[in-house]
Design an enzyme around this catalytic site. Structure first.
Site, short mmCIF file in Angstrom:
data_model
loop_
_atom_site.label_atom_id
_atom_site.label_comp_id
_atom_site.label_asym_id
_atom_site.label_seq_id
_atom_site.Cartn_x
_atom_site.Cartn_y
_atom_site.Cartn_z
N ARG A 69 5.02 -13.17 9.92
CA ARG A 69 5.79 -11.81 9.49
C ARG A 69 6.93 -12.07 10.38
O ARG A 69 6.75 -12.85 11.59
CB ARG A 69 4.51 -11.04 9.60
CG ARG A 69 3.86 -10.06 11.35
CD ARG A 69 3.01 -9.54 11.50
NE ARG A 69 3.56 -8.07 11.08
CZ ARG A 69 3.18 -7.17 9.62
NH1 ARG A 69 2.63 -7.25 9.09
NH2 ARG A 69 3.99 -6.12 10.35
N LYS A 96 4.15 0.71 10.01
CA LYS A 96 4.53 1.62 8.41
C LYS A 96 4.07 3.20 9.97
O LYS A 96 4.16 4.30 9.98
CB LYS A 96 3.82 1.83 7.76
CG LYS A 96 4.17 1.37 6.18
CD LYS A 96 3.84 1.02 5.04
CE LYS A 96 3.03 0.24 5.18
NZ LYS A 96 2.21 -0.04 3.15
N GLU A 154 0.92 -1.05 -0.07
CA GLU A 154 -0.37 0.09 -0.03
C GLU A 154 1.01 1.44 0.49
O GLU A 154 1.96 1.45 0.73
CB GLU A 154 -0.92 -0.34 1.12
CG GLU A 154 -1.65 0.69 1.46
CD GLU A 154 -2.56 1.01 2.54
OE1 GLU A 154 -3.62 1.85 2.81
OE2 GLU A 154 -2.60 -0.39 2.84
P1 ATP Z 1 2.57 -2.51 8.40
O1 ATP Z 1 2.76 -3.76 9.28
O2 ATP Z 1 4.39 -1.84 8.47
O3 ATP Z 1 1.81 -0.90 8.22
P2 ATP Z 1 1.74 -3.40 5.81
O4 ATP Z 1 1.35 -4.87 5.99
O5 ATP Z 1 0.78 -2.11 6.38
O6 ATP Z 1 2.40 -2.90 7.05
P3 ATP Z 1 1.53 -3.06 3.44
O7 ATP Z 1 2.02 -1.93 2.91
O8 ATP Z 1 0.16 -3.94 2.98
O9 ATP Z 1 2.12 -3.35 4.99
O10 ATP Z 1 2.41 -4.54 2.89
C1 ATP Z 1 2.97 -5.29 1.54
C2 ATP Z 1 2.94 -6.17 2.12
O11 ATP Z 1 4.23 -6.91 2.58
C3 ATP Z 1 1.81 -7.19 2.36
O12 ATP Z 1 1.86 -8.68 1.45
C4 ATP Z 1 2.40 -7.74 3.65
O13 ATP Z 1 1.48 -8.81 4.21
C5 ATP Z 1 3.99 -7.68 3.81
N1 ATP Z 1 4.39 -7.08 5.21
C6 ATP Z 1 4.27 -6.22 5.69
N2 ATP Z 1 4.98 -6.61 7.15
C7 ATP Z 1 5.62 -7.32 6.83
C8 ATP Z 1 5.99 -8.10 8.17
N3 ATP Z 1 6.67 -7.66 8.73
N4 ATP Z 1 6.70 -9.22 7.76
C9 ATP Z 1 6.40 -9.79 6.32
N5 ATP Z 1 5.82 -9.30 5.74
C10 ATP Z 1 4.91 -8.20 6.17
MG MG Z 2 -1.34 -4.05 5.03
#
Ligand code: ATP
Ligand code: MG
Length: 568
Positions: free
Chosen positions: A265, A275, A39
């Site tokens: 994760r 984020k 995102e």
């Molecule tokens: P955050 O939790 O940091 O806000 P998010 O999941 O909202 O991150 P996205 O941009 O939606 O951020 O993530 C893109 C991809 O990265 C998704 O498929 C998510 O599952 C993966 N991802 C995000 N954080 C992790 C993590 N700590 N470990 C593994 N994969 C991750």
């Molecule tokens: Mg997300």
């Protein structure tokens, strides 16, 4: 540490690779198609690196492809700046999506058509309650939810209202489109989830064309299907969303049937990986920006000097599992050292200088010594480093009153100046406050190169920089950003209260060997005995070299591992 590009071919395959191999073997899929769907509302962090390495990694291993898809369904928080940074970071990590670059917003029209299909099938309805009312009716895990009074609207009425929602006839929040599933479903996410909401907001790509925006659960599975993704890999918190993912795809004439698989994760000690929290660190000024070298963002790590190969090796080593765990940040640092040890040219730099005068060395003489650029890589060759009568050594390499096991310089003691000569400390010069300001030494001309012809041994070897030839520079030393290993788990304190006040130490007036006067941002060095350093972009504005210490030489992870081995 494995040097292999991806996967862990020695051991058993992880559960995701097992599933993929079974799907290929059974002929269920001919090609593996994965996607990384960020995102664009912030910069990528090391957690995302795990997802990137997994998605691009398996595609590469099985000869398939991986798409980069901006999951841009929320017009409020997304920005073009993030989109560019994400692309840049994925490339920097070493992956390429080729022509397969997409946006969820590319599919808005198609998604809208799918939504109308659900309405026509009686599987979606317009609800005119407020968000609060809808939330209050959701029920709990043990109690069923309450059906909306609008749940029974006719297909015609629903279509009419949905079209007028799209046409902009209603203000934000007046209506939503919901799936009609089951308000008593044991999985709360299946209790008539919202599929569309009204948002009069300008989207960074579609501008003002839309005032209704699809929700994640509706968008994600359909985007996967439209792109013919075979394996939709996501983190464990989406486990409950899988039922909805499948429901949407099962009820629409989609061109492909992707399968969602969840993995744990990445969590790391001494940092936060969200984020939202990273954004707070930036906005509240706890760090200098998203690329502050203390940040766990790819930008920050890159500026700090972490090689992308090390991050990939780390992700490999961590592997994928079904159970959440916290990885010791020492393992990441270990991977970084491992890579830098092999690839970084060596240099001599004195961070906290103390003047040393060699009394019996000719005033005007300058000798050049051949210094090895990288003992791990003979092809890196040697360089000439000038030596003269006055040199700088580390203040910490001298003790007037040496404790036991201190093998460096002390009054009357002989040590080696690396690559140069053996010297003996004859006298200590102090200022009015009793602080040591200069050491008076003598050298043994017979020890040129650092060895004594009579075979006498010295315990200490010091690095040095010729005073006449030294370049001045600044060095930034970093420590963990947080003092607590699990800053997100503290019940009493907000995570910002756990920030380490000493995470940055700026050292000015460092004395560097001449070649370090001509460096470019991003270049990496090992400063002998001091650690791995990377040239900061601030060097350009500062007019002198600025270095970030990437990691120290001391490998705490190796110690942890040794301790684990000895206790197991
Ligand atoms: P955050 O939790 O940091 O806000 P998010 O999941 O909202 O991150 P996205 O941009 O939606 O951020 O993530 C893109 C991809 O990265 C998704 O498929 C998510 O599952 C993966 N991802 C995000 N954080 C992790 C993590 N700590 N470990 C593994 N994969 C991750
Ligand atoms: Mg997300």
């Amino acid at each position: 540490m494995t040097e292999r590009r991806n996967g862990a071919p020695d051991g058993p395959k992880d559960f995701i690779r097992q599933i993929i191999e079974a799907d290929l073997a059974s002929g269920r899929h001919e090609t593996v198609v994965t996607r990384f769907p960020p995102e664009p509302n912030g910069y990528l962090h090391i957690g995302h690196a795990k997802a990137i390495c997994l998605n691009f990694g398996v595609a590469e291993e099985y000869g398939g492809r991986c798409h980069l898809r901006m999951d841009d369904t929320n017009p409020i928080r997304e920005e073009e700046e993030y989109v560019r940074a994400i692309q840049d970071d994925v490339h920097w990590l070493g992956y390429d999506w080729g022509e397969h670059y997409y946006h969820a917003s590319d599919y808005f029209e198609q998604l809208y058509d799918y939504a109308e299909m659900l309405i026509r099938k009686g599987l979606a309805y317009v609800d005119s309650q407020s968000q609060e009312e809808i939330r209050a009716q959701r029920g709990t895990p043990t109690e069923p939810g309450v059906e909306s009074p609008w749940r029974g609207r006719s297909v015609e009425e629903n279509l009419d209202l949905f079209r007028r929602m799209r046409a902009g006839e209603f203000p934000d929040g007046a209506h939503v489109l919901r799936a009609r599933i089951d308000m008593a479903h044991p999985n709360i996410l299946m209790r008539d989830p919202v599929l569309y909401r009204i948002r009069h907001a300008t989207h960074h790509r579609t501008g003002d064309r839309w005032c209704i925006y699809p929700m994640y659960d509706f968008t994600h599975c359909l985007s996967d299907a439209i792109e013919h993704v075979t394996h939709s890999l996501c983190t464990l918190e989406f486990e409950n969303n899988r039922a909805l993912y499948d429901w949407v795809l099962d009820n629409l004439p989609v061109p492909a049937r992707p399968r969602q698989i969840e993995f744990a994760r990445l969590n790391l000690t001494y940092t936060v990986l969200s984020k939202r929290k990273l954004m707070r660190l930036v906005q509240e000024g706890h760090v200098s920006g998203w690329d502050d070298p203390r940040m766990p963002t790819l930008r920050g790590m890159r500026r700090r000097g972490f090689p992308p190969e090390a991050i990939r090796a780390f992700c490999d080593r961590v592997g994928v599992a079904k159970r959440n765990s916290v990885v010791d940040v020492g393992l990441l640092e270990h991977a970084v050292r491992d890579e830098l040890n092999r690839t970084s040219p060596r240099a001599m730099a004195v961070l906290d200088p103390l003047k040393l005068v060699i009394e019996n060395y000719p005033e005007e003489l300058v000798e050049e010594f051949d210094c090895v650029n990288n003992p791990e890589d003979p092809s890196a060759g040697t360089r000439k480093v000038p030596f003269s009568r006055e040199i700088w050594i580390e203040r910490d390499d001298f003790r007037e009153d040496p404790p036991r096991k201190f093998f460096r310089l002390a009054p009357g003691r002989e040590v080696r100046l690396r690559y140069a000569y053996l010297i003996t400390c004859r006298d200590v010069v102090k200022d009015a406050d009793g602080r040591v300001v200069e050491l008076r030494c003598t050298y043994d001309p017979a020890t040129r190169g650092g060895d004594a012809p009579d075979g006498r041994k010295v315990r200490g070897t010091l690095h040095w920089v010729s005073a006449r030839h030294a370049v001045e520079g600044e060095v930034r030393l970093y420590d963990r950003l947080f003092t607590a290993p699990h800053p997100e788990e503290d019940r009493e304190r907000d995570f910002v209260e756990l920030l380490n006040p000493d995470s940055l130490q700026v050292v000015r007036g460092c004395k560097l060997e001449p070649m370090l006067g001509d460096v470019r941002p991003g270049e990496r060095w090992q400063f002998e005995r001091k650690g791995y350093f990377c040239v900061d972009p601030d060097s350009l504005a500062a007019g002198h070299p600025v270095f970030n210490r990437t990691v120290t030489l001391k490998d705490t992870w190796a110690r942890i591992e040794a301790r684990m081995r000895s206790t197991s």
